[in-house]
Write a protein that holds these residues in place. Sequence first.
Motif, PDB file in Angstrom:
ATOM      1  N   SER A  69      13.354  -3.924  39.486  1.00  0.00           N
ATOM      2  CA  SER A  69      14.077  -2.661  39.624  1.00  0.00           C
ATOM      3  C   SER A  69      15.467  -2.948  40.183  1.00  0.00           C
ATOM      4  N   ASP A  70      16.313  -1.933  40.127  1.00  0.00           N
ATOM      5  CA  ASP A  70      17.614  -1.975  40.796  1.00  0.00           C
ATOM      6  C   ASP A  70      18.426  -3.206  40.411  1.00  0.00           C
ATOM      7  N   LEU A  71      18.651  -3.364  39.118  1.00  0.00           N
ATOM      8  CA  LEU A  71      19.414  -4.504  38.610  1.00  0.00           C
ATOM      9  C   LEU A  71      20.893  -4.407  38.968  1.00  0.00           C
ATOM     10  N   HIS A  72      21.449  -3.220  38.978  1.00  0.00           N
ATOM     11  CA  HIS A  72      22.848  -2.998  39.386  1.00  0.00           C
ATOM     12  C   HIS A  72      23.802  -4.022  38.764  1.00  0.00           C
ATOM     13  N   THR A  73      23.783  -4.073  37.448  1.00  0.00           N
ATOM     14  CA  THR A  73      24.564  -5.105  36.754  1.00  0.00           C
ATOM     15  C   THR A  73      26.049  -4.783  36.635  1.00  0.00           C
ATOM     16  N   ASP A  74      26.514  -3.725  37.282  1.00  0.00           N
ATOM     17  CA  ASP A  74      27.961  -3.544  37.432  1.00  0.00           C
ATOM     18  C   ASP A  74      28.531  -4.641  38.329  1.00  0.00           C
ATOM     19  N   TYR A  75      27.660  -5.248  39.126  1.00  0.00           N
ATOM     20  CA  TYR A  75      28.058  -6.418  39.907  1.00  0.00           C
ATOM     21  C   TYR A  75      27.979  -7.652  39.009  1.00  0.00           C
ATOM     22  N   PRO A  76      29.052  -8.408  38.862  1.00  0.00           N
ATOM     23  CA  PRO A  76      29.040  -9.583  37.977  1.00  0.00           C
ATOM     24  C   PRO A  76      27.921 -10.566  38.297  1.00  0.00           C
ATOM     25  N   GLU A  77      27.621 -10.756  39.590  1.00  0.00           N
ATOM     26  CA  GLU A  77      26.563 -11.693  39.966  1.00  0.00           C
ATOM     27  C   GLU A  77      25.211 -11.251  39.394  1.00  0.00           C
ATOM     28  N   ASN A  78      24.979  -9.945  39.398  1.00  0.00           N
ATOM     29  CA  ASN A  78      23.710  -9.441  38.880  1.00  0.00           C
ATOM     30  C   ASN A  78      23.642  -9.551  37.361  1.00  0.00           C
ATOM     31  N   MET A  79      24.763  -9.308  36.701  1.00  0.00           N
ATOM     32  CA  MET A  79      24.790  -9.470  35.254  1.00  0.00           C
ATOM     33  C   MET A  79      24.544 -10.939  34.883  1.00  0.00           C
ATOM     34  N   CYS A  80      25.102 -11.841  35.657  1.00  0.00           N
ATOM     35  CA  CYS A  80      24.877 -13.272  35.420  1.00  0.00           C
ATOM     36  C   CYS A  80      23.405 -13.624  35.583  1.00  0.00           C
ATOM     37  N   TRP A  81      22.748 -12.995  36.543  1.00  0.00           N
ATOM     38  CA  TRP A  81      21.324 -13.247  36.740  1.00  0.00           C
ATOM     39  C   TRP A  81      20.536 -12.839  35.499  1.00  0.00           C
ATOM     40  N   ASP A 309      -4.996   3.986  48.929  1.00  0.00           N
ATOM     41  CA  ASP A 309      -5.973   4.846  48.255  1.00  0.00           C
ATOM     42  C   ASP A 309      -6.310   4.333  46.862  1.00  0.00           C
ATOM     43  N   GLY A 310      -6.504   3.016  46.766  1.00  0.00           N
ATOM     44  CA  GLY A 310      -7.007   2.423  45.548  1.00  0.00           C
ATOM     45  C   GLY A 310      -5.984   2.125  44.470  1.00  0.00           C
ATOM     46  N   VAL A 311      -4.709   2.404  44.712  1.00  0.00           N
ATOM     47  CA  VAL A 311      -3.645   2.116  43.743  1.00  0.00           C
ATOM     48  C   VAL A 311      -2.699   1.078  44.340  1.00  0.00           C
ATOM     49  N   ARG A 312      -2.354   0.095  43.541  1.00  0.00           N
ATOM     50  CA  ARG A 312      -1.404  -0.918  43.981  1.00  0.00           C
ATOM     51  C   ARG A 312       0.019  -0.431  43.702  1.00  0.00           C
ATOM     52  N   TYR A 313       0.848  -0.413  44.735  1.00  0.00           N
ATOM     53  CA  TYR A 313       2.238   0.029  44.626  1.00  0.00           C
ATOM     54  C   TYR A 313       3.149  -1.186  44.804  1.00  0.00           C
ATOM     55  N   VAL A 314       4.063  -1.388  43.857  1.00  0.00           N
ATOM     56  CA  VAL A 314       4.909  -2.583  43.851  1.00  0.00           C
ATOM     57  C   VAL A 314       6.368  -2.201  43.660  1.00  0.00           C
ATOM     58  N   GLN A 315       7.220  -2.771  44.495  1.00  0.00           N
ATOM     59  CA  GLN A 315       8.664  -2.695  44.278  1.00  0.00           C
ATOM     60  C   GLN A 315       9.230  -4.110  44.309  1.00  0.00           C
ATOM     61  N   ALA A 316       9.987  -4.469  43.270  1.00  0.00           N
ATOM     62  CA  ALA A 316      10.572  -5.809  43.155  1.00  0.00           C
ATOM     63  C   ALA A 316      12.042  -5.676  42.778  1.00  0.00           C
ATOM     64  N   PRO A 317      12.907  -5.345  43.734  1.00  0.00           N
ATOM     65  CA  PRO A 317      14.312  -5.057  43.433  1.00  0.00           C
ATOM     66  C   PRO A 317      15.192  -6.303  43.408  1.00  0.00           C
ATOM     67  N   LEU A 318      16.100  -6.348  42.451  1.00  0.00           N
ATOM     68  CA  LEU A 318      17.146  -7.371  42.500  1.00  0.00           C
ATOM     69  C   LEU A 318      18.157  -6.999  43.574  1.00  0.00           C
ATOM     70  N   ALA A 319      18.542  -5.712  43.626  1.00  0.00           N
ATOM     71  CA  ALA A 319      19.413  -5.158  44.667  1.00  0.00           C
ATOM     72  C   ALA A 319      20.838  -5.681  44.575  1.00  0.00           C
ATOM     73  N   TYR A 320      21.629  -5.461  45.625  1.00  0.00           N
ATOM     74  CA  TYR A 320      23.038  -5.830  45.622  1.00  0.00           C
ATOM     75  C   TYR A 320      23.221  -7.293  46.036  1.00  0.00           C
ATOM     76  N   PRO A 321      24.257  -7.955  45.548  1.00  0.00           N
ATOM     77  CA  PRO A 321      24.504  -9.353  45.949  1.00  0.00           C
ATOM     78  C   PRO A 321      24.614  -9.523  47.456  1.00  0.00           C
ATOM     79  N   ARG A 322      25.262  -8.578  48.121  1.00  0.00           N
ATOM     80  CA  ARG A 322      25.445  -8.710  49.572  1.00  0.00           C
ATOM     81  C   ARG A 322      24.118  -8.623  50.316  1.00  0.00           C
TER      82      ARG A 322
END
Length: 383
Positions: A69-81, A309-322
């Motif tokens: 989630s949260d790729l935020h590819t307006d940041y060049p570093e994230n687009m490179c990723w 309550d029996g459901v697995r909740y997952v967040q895996a953010p790339l987030a901001y470079p900083r």
Amino acid sequence: MAECFFSGCLSLPSRRPILPNSSFYSSQLDSSIPHRGRFTKQTLVVRPGVETAGASTTTLAGTRVFVVSDLHTDYPENMCWVKSLSCRTHEKDMIVVAGDVAETYANFVLTMSLLKDKFQHVFFVPGNHDLWLRREKIDYLDSLDKLNKLLSACHKLGVETKPRIVDGLGLIPLYSWYHESFDEEKDITGVRIPSLEMACKDFHVCRWPHELKKEETSLALYFDSLKDENWNTVEDILTRCSHIISFSHFVPRQELCPEKRMLFYPNLPKIIGSNYLETRVRAIHGAEGRSSACHVFGHTHFCWDAILDGVRYVQAPLAYPRERKRRMNGGEDWLPFCIYSSGNFAQRLSPCYWSEYYSVNPRTPDITQLAPWVARFYTKLRI
């Protein structure tokens, strides 16, 4: 996650351990870190048990599903990723993208094109940044007009935005928006906390039809209603699939965010989630859940992997470079996260800081005394 008033106010004190997972509001501002308990600097520097793109699971037969989630590819570093992801490694895989791909239409289309070139199936649900209008060259009528154009672009690229069964696995995107009444825990008092309008850019860079501004829950109800069009498909998935992944950008339960006293912006829960979303999650996975139930979300930039309550909740953010610079292991090294392989979900929970913290420490939202590091921050603001 909407950028906030607090951006870049303070740097990390050297005596505090740098965490592998933190949110925009915390990692920007010293990280909201409980110092006591079983978490030590030594235990925080490694993320064991996480299946990465280069792990041995690449040789396993069958469908694999990666989440981010949260790729935020307006940041060049994230687009490179994104560009650096292997085509050969993922050519038979799926990836679920839980919103906030890019602020501009051009970067959104480029990002999704790259992912579609690398993964056999790409699933997407929109986030708030995807609907921002401030840097667009196109004159959209409003943020809903932009949403329709993003979904049209996804259709042309072959990116999935509707419920579908792939290799026996059900994947269900849940469109959503936050509402203030999602926050049901006691407010922090005694300090001057900036208003939601000051803290959250969504109020200034999204534009909505007049009828969606009337009530506090109008946007949340509107986005929830978008699921109805495809609910017959969802019901078909429920009858045919033993394993189901639902996914949203926003947060379905307040327990998936640290308590207010831990946060540098204590009103954060008012702009992150929707009760209507959790109702949909339970309509899919059941009131008691099951071992084959998983919901993926984003927005807060807190890495999370927990069963509630029996459901697995997952967040895996790339987030901001900083943010990644203040982690011992940044998103570049362990994302996208493999949640499903060869007919089963990853058995071990990923050791994300906050979800692991709450696995051994009770949630005490009635305690409204600010955590020491948060109190020091507001003391410096007054000075």
